[in-house]
Design a protein around this motif. Sequence first.
Motif, PDB file in Angstrom:
ATOM      1  N   THR A 124      71.826  37.580 -20.215  1.00 43.80           N
ATOM      2  CA  THR A 124      70.652  37.220 -19.518  1.00 43.80           C
ATOM      3  C   THR A 124      69.652  38.338 -19.643  1.00 43.80           C
ATOM      4  OG1 THR A 124      71.857  35.949 -17.786  1.00 43.80           O
ATOM      5  CG2 THR A 124      69.652  36.820 -17.164  1.00 43.80           C
ATOM      6  N   CYS A 125      70.104  39.570 -19.774  1.00 39.08           N
ATOM      7  CA  CYS A 125      69.200  40.668 -19.885  1.00 39.08           C
ATOM      8  C   CYS A 125      68.578  40.749 -21.222  1.00 39.08           C
ATOM      9  CB  CYS A 125      70.131  42.139 -19.567  1.00 39.08           C
ATOM     10  SG  CYS A 125      71.521  42.270 -20.767  1.00 39.08           S
ATOM     11  N   THR A 126      69.143  40.448 -22.420  1.00 36.85           N
ATOM     12  CA  THR A 126      68.548  40.321 -23.565  1.00 36.85           C
ATOM     13  C   THR A 126      67.580  39.219 -23.641  1.00 36.85           C
ATOM     14  OG1 THR A 126      70.620  41.344 -24.644  1.00 36.85           O
ATOM     15  CG2 THR A 126      69.050  39.962 -26.168  1.00 36.85           C
ATOM     16  N   ASP A 140      65.672  37.977 -21.588  1.00 36.44           N
ATOM     17  CA  ASP A 140      64.522  38.304 -20.667  1.00 36.44           C
ATOM     18  C   ASP A 140      63.655  39.463 -21.152  1.00 36.44           C
ATOM     19  OD1 ASP A 140      64.967  35.870 -19.309  1.00 36.44           O
ATOM     20  OD2 ASP A 140      65.766  36.648 -17.559  1.00 36.44           O
ATOM     21  N   CYS A 141      64.416  40.440 -22.029  1.00 37.72           N
ATOM     22  CA  CYS A 141      63.643  41.838 -22.066  1.00 37.72           C
ATOM     23  C   CYS A 141      62.668  41.648 -23.131  1.00 37.72           C
ATOM     24  CB  CYS A 141      65.034  42.578 -22.952  1.00 37.72           C
ATOM     25  SG  CYS A 141      64.036  43.952 -23.516  1.00 37.72           S
ATOM     26  N   ARG A 196      72.193  43.944 -23.917  1.00 36.56           N
ATOM     27  CA  ARG A 196      73.404  43.476 -23.739  1.00 36.56           C
ATOM     28  C   ARG A 196      74.223  44.120 -24.544  1.00 36.56           C
ATOM     29  NH1 ARG A 196      77.210  38.937 -25.844  1.00 36.56           N
ATOM     30  NH2 ARG A 196      75.636  38.427 -27.390  1.00 36.56           N
ATOM     31  N   CYS A 198      65.415  43.108 -16.682  1.00 44.45           N
ATOM     32  CA  CYS A 198      66.950  43.046 -16.513  1.00 44.45           C
ATOM     33  C   CYS A 198      67.728  43.364 -15.323  1.00 44.45           C
ATOM     34  CB  CYS A 198      67.453  43.799 -17.733  1.00 44.45           C
ATOM     35  SG  CYS A 198      67.026  45.672 -17.722  1.00 44.45           S
ATOM     36  N   CYS A 244      69.879  40.233 -13.626  1.00 43.15           N
ATOM     37  CA  CYS A 244      71.288  40.420 -14.113  1.00 43.15           C
ATOM     38  C   CYS A 244      72.200  39.528 -12.831  1.00 43.15           C
ATOM     39  CB  CYS A 244      71.791  41.493 -14.150  1.00 43.15           C
ATOM     40  SG  CYS A 244      73.736  41.754 -14.304  1.00 43.15           S
ATOM     41  N   VAL A 269      70.848  47.489 -15.217  1.00 47.63           N
ATOM     42  CA  VAL A 269      70.873  47.536 -16.673  1.00 47.63           C
ATOM     43  C   VAL A 269      69.973  48.621 -17.063  1.00 47.63           C
ATOM     44  CG1 VAL A 269      70.759  46.343 -18.781  1.00 47.63           C
ATOM     45  CG2 VAL A 269      71.179  44.882 -16.797  1.00 47.63           C
TER      46      VAL A 269
END
Lengths: 183, 296
Positions: free
Chosen positions: A37-39, A41-42, A54, A83, A87, A93
């Motif tokens: 998810t972090c990647t 939405d980054c 990630r 992120c 998360c 993150v």
Amino acid sequence: MSEDEGARPSKIDPKFRYEVARMPGGKSILQCFQCGTCTSDCPVARFNEKYRPRYIIRMAQLGLRERVLNSDFLWLCASCFTCTDRCPQGVEVASVIRTLKNMAAMEGRIPQVFKDILGTLLKTGYIYEIPESRIKRREALGLPPLPKANIESLARTFGSMNIKAFLEGEDPSKKIREVKLWA
Amino acid sequence: MGVAPKYLLFLGCAIPYRVLSFEVSARRVLGKLGVELVEMPEFNCCGLPLEPLSHELTLMLSARNLAVAERVGLNILTLCPGCAGTLKKTNRALKEEKALREEVNKRLSEVGLEFKGSIDVKHISQALIEDIGLANIKKAIVRPLKGLKVAEHSGCHLSRPKKYIEFEDPENPKALKMLIEATGAKCVEYKGETECCGSTIAAIDDKVSLSLVREKLLNVKEAGADALITVCPACHVMYDANQIRVERMFGEKYEVPVLHYTQLLGLAMGMSPEELGFDELRVKPLKMLEKIQVIK
Ligand code: SF4
Ligand code: SF4
């Protein structure tokens, strides 16, 4: 080096993630289950192929210490905290990545821009040196004079922190003392 | 409004260096709204820009600012969301964690300072909503900006990370929208409203940060906004001062004026563009000012 350096067993430090977890802001690294998810939405990842939060977390979890701390992409995080807020595992993150930057910095791996602003801070109390033209402009706009920072008091506030080592510390052996404060 | 609110103004680094238009307009607008601002003595950088280097350094920098403010005995008002976020986080951590507070105080005591936990920190958006109130803002409007369509950009640090800032919903920020609507202008929705401006990595990789700026400006333009409204000095520099660079880099034209919210509010309160530091803007908002008949 032609082979993938980080994959060699000798380069793996299995305790690294615990070291990260003990740092202020690093604790939640252990909770990441690699959903991505972090990647996705980054904002930086959208415009840079190499930057993947990630992966950074995964590399750190796996103990690829040198590879993470030596990487250029670590410094690309814009600290937008998107992120962290999204998360599903509650991994902070952005704080984990910031922790990794701090660890890299402690070993003397610091992009020049941070050395520059630290130098200015020690000199002026701010990260910029306000030019005379701006001071004049303040007057012209009817703004009150800028309060002066108390440099001496400021420097003493840092106490035992070895700030000079940040500025001179290209040598990783000159490790700045471990950070104990904050969570 | 009961007693007129009084704050210590924390200017931070970016505003005195590059964004005087924010300071001028904020001081004029707040003054007219009956807010008293006291100059913060001996302040230093909030610490945020140095956080990648050392969390500890950031903590000490912001703790020092808080202790100085406590000595004066007034709450802090900041114009920069980054400063607000950093000072707030530190304030909360030091209030909640006894061991941390003790260690920080040991160092502060060497320079005759102490963190007691007696003050609060607010960004100007939060102060406008919580302490001055939308009703009072509306009462001060003498030139409603009817017919003006603008886009809001709150900036990351006003609401993220949610857990520490506790002001706004970062996924659906409303504060700036409400503040804009109070002026009579209309706030348009656009794609990527909550996207970051990229300023923190401008010195590391300007291609990424300028790509973010480009995307924002294109989306704002597509939504048909007359201007983009910010409440952060760093975001403002990215969108206004850097706009020409981005235009050159991508061979495009955006011509999106970028105003500080306090400039928009000031116009609605009847002030002139000169009083509000419009001269400092790089992208001149001439069409917008014509539209609301401030200039002909
Ligand atoms: S969103 Fe959280 S759990 Fe998912 S990969 Fe990123 S850090 Fe790990
Ligand atoms: S804080 Fe860093 S890693 Fe997280 S979304 Fe923003 S730029 Fe990406």
